[in-house]
Design an enzyme around this catalytic site. Structure first.
Site, PDB file in Angstrom:
ATOM      1  N   SER A 203      34.792   4.952 -14.639  1.00  8.99           N
ATOM      2  CA  SER A 203      33.983   3.901 -14.012  1.00  8.99           C
ATOM      3  C   SER A 203      33.533   4.207 -12.597  1.00  8.99           C
ATOM      4  O   SER A 203      32.656   3.523 -12.085  1.00  8.99           O
ATOM      5  CB  SER A 203      34.719   2.566 -14.036  1.00  8.99           C
ATOM      6  OG  SER A 203      34.589   1.988 -15.321  1.00  8.99           O
TER       7      SER A 203
ATOM      8  N   LYS B 182      29.885   4.403 -11.823  1.00 10.57           N
ATOM      9  CA  LYS B 182      29.076   3.236 -11.477  1.00 10.57           C
ATOM     10  C   LYS B 182      28.650   3.227 -10.005  1.00 10.57           C
ATOM     11  O   LYS B 182      27.687   2.542  -9.654  1.00 10.57           O
ATOM     12  CB  LYS B 182      29.824   1.961 -11.850  1.00 10.57           C
ATOM     13  CG  LYS B 182      29.970   1.778 -13.355  1.00 10.57           C
ATOM     14  CD  LYS B 182      30.773   0.532 -13.696  1.00 10.57           C
ATOM     15  CE  LYS B 182      30.780   0.274 -15.187  1.00 10.57           C
ATOM     16  NZ  LYS B 182      31.959   0.786 -15.852  1.00 10.57           N
TER      17      LYS B 182
ATOM     18  N   SER C  58      32.915  -4.220 -13.178  1.00  9.61           N
ATOM     19  CA  SER C  58      32.813  -2.972 -13.946  1.00  9.61           C
ATOM     20  C   SER C  58      32.024  -3.193 -15.234  1.00  9.61           C
ATOM     21  O   SER C  58      32.378  -2.713 -16.306  1.00  9.61           O
ATOM     22  CB  SER C  58      34.212  -2.407 -14.255  1.00  9.61           C
ATOM     23  OG  SER C  58      34.118  -1.074 -14.691  1.00  9.61           O
TER      24      SER C  58
END
Length: 163
Positions: A12, A15, A67
């Site tokens: 993640s 991102k 997220s």
């Protein structure tokens, strides 16, 4: 540093790059109608729906605070027309920043196979250093709670990350 150049799956933290590209698009205040691209999303999400109207800024909040993998897909679809074209921009930006040991294959960082999505601690440090120089990025990631009203519903997102 311990193994700063060891390539690993960035998950993640991918991102961060998605957020920076969205922020630098200068379209944060655009209102987007959520399209079918989000139907491919799985894992964590902000649970937006096809037809929902939401600003790009609010999608970035959902991306970074919650997220949201669906937010990542919608951002990539809106900015570049497809996730594939958005990923090209991600990799171009990575090279521009000197992230020489990084390859992105999607906008969320999700990997359920050895897809080739990889980076290093050093490269992610370069990205985070760059991102923290951006006022919008600092504001969004430093937010404890964000309320979003769309044409469908109201969301209240708290930051899942420790601040």
């Amino acid at each position: 540093a311990k193994n700063p150049d060891k390539q690993l799956r960035p998950a993640s933290i991918t991102k961060i790059m998605t957020a920076i590209i969205a922020i630098e698009s200068n379209k944060l205040d655009d209102i987007i109608t959520v399209d079918q691209s989000i139907l491919k999303s799985y894992g964590s999400g902000i649970y937006i729906q096809v037809g929902e109207e939401i600003s790009l800024r609010d999608l970035v909040y959902g991306l970074m605070l919650r997220s949201g993998n669906d937010a990542a897909l919608m951002i990539s679809s809106y900015i570049s027309g497809s996730e594939k074209d958005f990923v090209k921009r991600m990799n171009e930006k990575a090279k521009e920043l000197g992230m020489n040991n990084t390859t992105f294959v999607n906008s969320s960082g999700l990997d359920n196979t050895d897809s080739g999505n990889y980076s290093t601690a050093y490269d992610m440090g370069l990205l985070m250093s760059y991102a923290m120089k951006n006022n919008d990025f600092r504001t969004i990631t430093g937010t404890k709670k964000h309320i979003v009203k769309t044409n469908y519903k109201t969301y209240s997102w708290t930051n899942k990350n420790k601040i």
